[in-house]
Design a protein around this motif. Structure first.
Motif, PDB file in Angstrom:
ATOM      1  N   MET A  81       0.850  -1.209   0.000  1.00  0.00           N
ATOM      2  CA  MET A  81       0.000   0.000   0.000  1.00  0.00           C
ATOM      3  C   MET A  81       0.876   1.247   0.000  1.00  0.00           C
ATOM      4  N   GLY A  82       1.892   1.225   0.841  1.00  0.00           N
ATOM      5  CA  GLY A  82       2.765   2.398   0.934  1.00  0.00           C
ATOM      6  C   GLY A  82       3.358   2.720  -0.424  1.00  0.00           C
TER       7      GLY A  82
ATOM      8  N   THR B 241     -10.848   0.972   3.181  1.00  0.00           N
ATOM      9  CA  THR B 241     -10.365   0.145   4.305  1.00  0.00           C
ATOM     10  C   THR B 241     -11.548  -0.474   5.030  1.00  0.00           C
TER      11      THR B 241
ATOM     12  N   ALA C 103       0.730   3.987  -2.991  1.00  0.00           N
ATOM     13  CA  ALA C 103       0.278   5.350  -2.660  1.00  0.00           C
ATOM     14  C   ALA C 103       1.384   6.353  -2.937  1.00  0.00           C
TER      15      ALA C 103
ATOM     16  N   SER D  44      -3.842   2.175   6.330  1.00  0.00           N
ATOM     17  CA  SER D  44      -4.913   1.251   5.909  1.00  0.00           C
ATOM     18  C   SER D  44      -4.317  -0.110   5.602  1.00  0.00           C
TER      19      SER D  44
ATOM     20  N   PHE E 222      -1.763   7.684   5.003  1.00  0.00           N
ATOM     21  CA  PHE E 222      -3.060   7.015   5.169  1.00  0.00           C
ATOM     22  C   PHE E 222      -3.074   5.650   4.518  1.00  0.00           C
ATOM     23  N   SER E 223      -2.450   5.538   3.370  1.00  0.00           N
ATOM     24  CA  SER E 223      -2.450   4.222   2.704  1.00  0.00           C
ATOM     25  C   SER E 223      -1.689   3.213   3.547  1.00  0.00           C
ATOM     26  N   ILE E 224      -0.568   3.639   4.106  1.00  0.00           N
ATOM     27  CA  ILE E 224       0.209   2.702   4.950  1.00  0.00           C
ATOM     28  C   ILE E 224      -0.644   2.283   6.135  1.00  0.00           C
TER      29      ILE E 224
ATOM     30  N   VAL F 182       0.538  12.976   3.103  1.00  0.00           N
ATOM     31  CA  VAL F 182      -0.790  12.625   3.641  1.00  0.00           C
ATOM     32  C   VAL F 182      -1.301  11.343   3.009  1.00  0.00           C
ATOM     33  N   LEU F 183      -1.285  11.305   1.668  1.00  0.00           N
ATOM     34  CA  LEU F 183      -1.854  10.123   1.010  1.00  0.00           C
ATOM     35  C   LEU F 183      -1.080   8.862   1.382  1.00  0.00           C
ATOM     36  N   THR F 184       0.250   8.967   1.387  1.00  0.00           N
ATOM     37  CA  THR F 184       1.056   7.765   1.671  1.00  0.00           C
ATOM     38  C   THR F 184       0.823   7.308   3.100  1.00  0.00           C
TER      39      THR F 184
ATOM     40  N   VAL G  53      -9.576   6.040   0.256  1.00  0.00           N
ATOM     41  CA  VAL G  53      -8.743   5.007   0.905  1.00  0.00           C
ATOM     42  C   VAL G  53      -9.355   4.648   2.261  1.00  0.00           C
TER      43      VAL G  53
END
Lengths: 261, 199, 189, 191
Positions: free
Chosen positions: A11-12, B77, A15, C18, C14-16, C10-12, B73
């Motif tokens: 995911m990281g 989730t 993103a 999640s 939150f993705s991490i 911010v996006l990264t 996102v």
């Protein structure tokens, strides 16, 4: 490596890659946008559901900013969003005070003369084309409620005698009722302006007496009594400055068409 | 802005499905039986509440360009959690709902409420609004599910409603039937609202 | 510069977040899901070979897209084969499973796993009445569809009003049988 | 031959709007004018094909090797959302006229169920890369076909004497129901 770590890395990385692309795109592809569009867009729910008939809020915001669309088409946002958008547009026009709709005709079914019955489609637009649906006065309100149907704020309703009544607290001055009225007897004026000649008939004195008991018969008494406040134009007295209209002129009006609401 | 009004408005006045015509994809797709409808309502309610709560918390720190992406996102989730939970503990229901559970992510109601409401109001208001909207969504789906199941297969939640004389009206379970039932329900809904408005 | 940096962070983040939550959440549900699938498979295997295959009593011979072959043992001797096959039906895919005697002489039983045929017509392929007739059908030559009562073990009666679905099921079974025979021959070589 | 079957089935038999119920929100909202419907259809097909191609790559190159298939929902939608954002910015900058015709629908597409639907269903059906491309093309054109027909009908509906409370979504849905019945005629096309 256990699944949670793997999933964090996946995911990281996805993103990171895509946010980088967005960031670069954002910096390189900056485009100048009309500030009002931004302001309206921020108020709209941003659901892009297309219910307003425009494909997406951005497009609807641009349409409203350029004046091509009325401020209340957003069903999702409902009344609050519409009022906000109208305010933004209203504010933009400079004056701060609110605008309201005024119906310049009080010739309802009892007071005006009807010479024929009417069976056609029950809309003012159709009646107007079909020779006024039997109403003798060719300027007055036909009473089929096109304005009521057009109003999204339920701010105008027909009274039992077939004449529209405006509820000031609900009216946002959006002008849809004025557009819908085929006889153009509804005007959008600032709320402070309360004195009007409630008639739109340009008929000759003789003719206007015959067709309606509450019409402006162009007798000219009011204009003589307060020349600065009133003006006679083609057999119809028109209020030019509400403050200058003297009470005497209001009393002296033979058909009681000139008054303050 | 009184909180009760926020909570109640989702039930009828601003019903997400019948008035705002949002979230129509699951409404049409899974209402061929009431059991599926209940499953979908539970999933959507869980996701809507969860994401409204989180979105209203983080709304200040998210820059505008990635606003939609970040909110999605968060929603995704919750949806994945719901999907995995259903697949693990209710395999039949998960199979019946099929691809429509993951599709809650792009359900217009949820993203709509986040953008229109949660990203502009406080936590408590957003959660109440989400609760109201879920109930509204629930009412709509139960209505659709019951009509389609009773007409389509003569049962309600599996229990026989009519005797054996009733020949099920197959089209109600087919996609075409879903459109018809939804269209007529919206018609009825608007007529009732118009009648109330008139009085 | 600061703005685009914020976008990425911010996006990264939150993705991490999640990814982490889902990874951890998945650990709990993964075992249950695998268990569900396993029991579902065993259920269907048992249904079509009316034997009670314990977990070690079957072995997957072939596993491809749209075709799976299982060998069922009782003790060490092969008692039956189970074939999972899918193909185009009237509306969408039909997935079915059927058991065959080890010498490919007879079909033991047949079950429909997945179908989206028109309810009330095509969907009748899941009813007992239709599935009953498959018991004991000949598996050593191509089957054919008949509109009336079948008189030989190579004939299958179609459902009235759902000929397309019935033919689709038949074609899937015929194709699967040929493929299974070839796979068994190769496995023996 | 197999590809043709996949294409036809996505275009007609399992039409994404009329059978799978995907992409209904824009289908009701934007189908009141023919030109906006056609542009919407093209925009959806355009993004759908790219999105499902990228999703296929992510699924088979990252998710499967790492055995994190459960991330498919989050990663697909993240890709779609970012893709739409970038494509919109690019078109807005590159050619404003094209943006005027096509770009304004792009933000609509992120919340469009059909896009994610195509990506998920092509993974569900274990399609190969080429098949996924053909499938998403068929699905997109199926969407465009349905929304264009609907727009044509709805432009006629403007002049029909529709009861007051039925106007808007009500009559559109009933018309869509009739359309769905018609599209059912295509079933059984492929043996």
């Amino acid at each position: 490596m256990s699944t949670p770590i793997l999933s964090i890395i996946t995911m990281g990385s996805i993103a990171a890659i895509f946010s980088l692309i967005i960031a670069i795109a954002y910096r390189k592809l900056k485009v100048k946008v009309d500030p009002r569009v931004e302001e309206i867009f921020s108020v709209l729910p941003g659901v892009n559901c297309g219910a307003c008939g425009y494909p997406g809020c951005q497009n609807y915001a641009e349409a409203v900013a350029s004046g091509a669309a009325p401020p209340n088409k957003c069903t999702v946002g409902g009344a609050e969003v519409a009022a906000l958008v109208a305010k933004i547009m209203g504010l933009e026009a400079g004056e701060v005070e609110r605008k309201v709709a005024r119906v310049l005709c009080i010739g309802d079914r009892e007071k005006s003369v009807w010479t024929a019955g009417y069976e056609g489609p029950q809309t003012c637009a159709a009646a107007n084309v079909a020779g006024g649906a039997g109403k003798a006065c060719s300027y007055g309100c036909l009473g089929f409620g096109d304005c009521v149907k057009a109003c999204p704020f339920d701010a105008i309703r027909m009274n039992d005698k077939g004449l529209p009544v405006v509820y000031e607290e609900k009216c946002t001055g959006c002008g849809l009722c004025a557009e819908a009225c085929p006889r153009d007897i509804i005007v959008i004026e600032p709320i402070e302006k309360r004195t009007y000649v409630f008639c739109s008939s340009h008929d000759s004195p003789k003719r206007s007496r015959e067709v309606c008991s509450v019409s402006c018969i162009a007798c000219g008494i009011c204009v003589r009594l307060s020349p600065e406040g009133l003006e006679m134009k083609d057999n119809l007295a028109i209020v030019t400055d509400p403050e200058k209209v003297s009470d005497q002129a209001i009393e002296k009006c033979p058909t009681k068409v000139l008054f303050k609401i | 802005m009184n909180l009760l009004k926020e909570f109640i408005k989702g039930w009828w006045k601003e019903n997400p499905v019948f008035v705002m015509v949002l979230g129509t994809c699951p409404t049409l797709a899974v209402t061929n039986s009431v059991k599926n409808a209940i499953g979908m309502i539970a999933a959507v309610a869980f996701v809507l509440l969860g994401s409204s709560f989180i979105v209203s918390l983080i709304r200040k720190i998210v820059p505008n360009q990635v606003r939609i992406a970040t909110f999605i996102v968060v929603i995704a989730t919750f949806v994945t959690m719901a999907d995995r939970y259903l697949a693990a503990f209710y395999p039949q229901l998960s199979k019946a709902l099929g691809p429509y559970v993951p599709l809650i992510v792009v359900n217009c109601i949820i993203l709509g409420r986040q953008e229109a409401f949660a990203s502009k109001n406080g936590v408590l208001a957003s959660v109440l609004d989400a609760l109201g909207m879920s109930i509204g969504f629930g009412i709509a789906l139960m209505l659709m599910g019951s009509v389609r199941e009773i007409l389509g297969s003569g049962t309600w939640l599996g229990m026989k409603v009519f005797g054996s004389w009733y020949i099920p009206w197959q089209v109600m379970i087919l996609p075409a039937g879903a459109f018809f039932v939804f269209g007529f329900l919206i018609w009825g809904f608007n007529s009732i609202n118009k009648a109330f408005a008139k009085r | 510069m600061k703005e685009s940096l914020r976008i990425v962070i911010v996006l990264t983040v939150f993705s991490i977040l999640s990814g982490g939550i889902l990874g951890w959440f998945n650990k709990y549900t993964e075992k249950r899901v695998a268990l569900n699938n396993l029991t579902a498979l065993q259920e269907s295997l048992k249904a079509v070979t009316n034997m009670n295959p314990k977990i070690e009593a079957y072995e997957s011979v072939v596993k491809e897209k749209g075709f799976e072959l299982y060998k069922i043992f009782s003790g060490t001797e092969t008692v039956a084969y189970a074939i999972v096959a899918s193909g185009n039906g009237f509306q969408d895919k039909i997935k079915l499973i059927f058991g065959v005697k080890p010498d490919f002489s007879r079909i033991i039983d047949l079950r429909i796993l997945e179908q989206k045929e028109t309810p009330g017509m095509g969907a009748k392929i899941e009813t007992k009445k239709y599935l009953e007739q498959w018991k004991g059908k000949g598996a050593d030559s191509t089957l054919e569809l008949v509109k009336k009562k079948p008189n030989t073990k190579y004939q299958v009666e179609a459902i009235t009003g759902a000929t397309v679905s019935s033919t689709s099921v038949l074609n899937i079974v015929n194709r699967a049988l040929d493929r299974a025979r070839k796979a068994i021959k190769e496995a023996e070589k | 031959m197999e590809l043709l079957i996949v294409f036809i089935s996505a275009l007609l038999i399992n039409n994404f709007v009329l059978h799978y119920f995907l992409g209904i929100c824009p289908f009701i909202g934007v189908s009141n004018r023919l030109d906006s419907a056609i542009s919407m259809g093209m925009a959806v097909t355009f993004v759908m094909t790219i999105a499902s191609a990228v999703s296929w790559l992510i699924y088979y190159l990252i998710l499967v090797p790492f055995r994190v298939e459960f991330l498919e929902i989050v990663s697909f939608i993240l890709v779609i959302a970012s893709l739409v954002q970038v494509v919109e910015m690019f078109i807005k900058k590159a050619s404003p006229p094209l943006y005027q015709a096509l770009g304004i629908y792009l933000p609509l597409i992120t919340t469009n169920c059909a896009i994610l639907g195509v990506a998920l269903i092509s993974v569900l059906k274990e399609y190969s890369f080429i098949e996924t491309l053909v499938f998403s093309l068929g699905a997109g054109l199926g969407f465009a076909l349905a929304i264009t027909i609907m727009a044509g009908i709805r432009e006629e509906l403007e002049f029909a004497d529709v009861p007051e409370t039925l106007k808007g979504p009500g009559i559109t849905l009933i018309t869509a129901g009739i359309l769905a019945l018609a599209f059912m005629g295509f079933s059984g096309l492929i043996k």
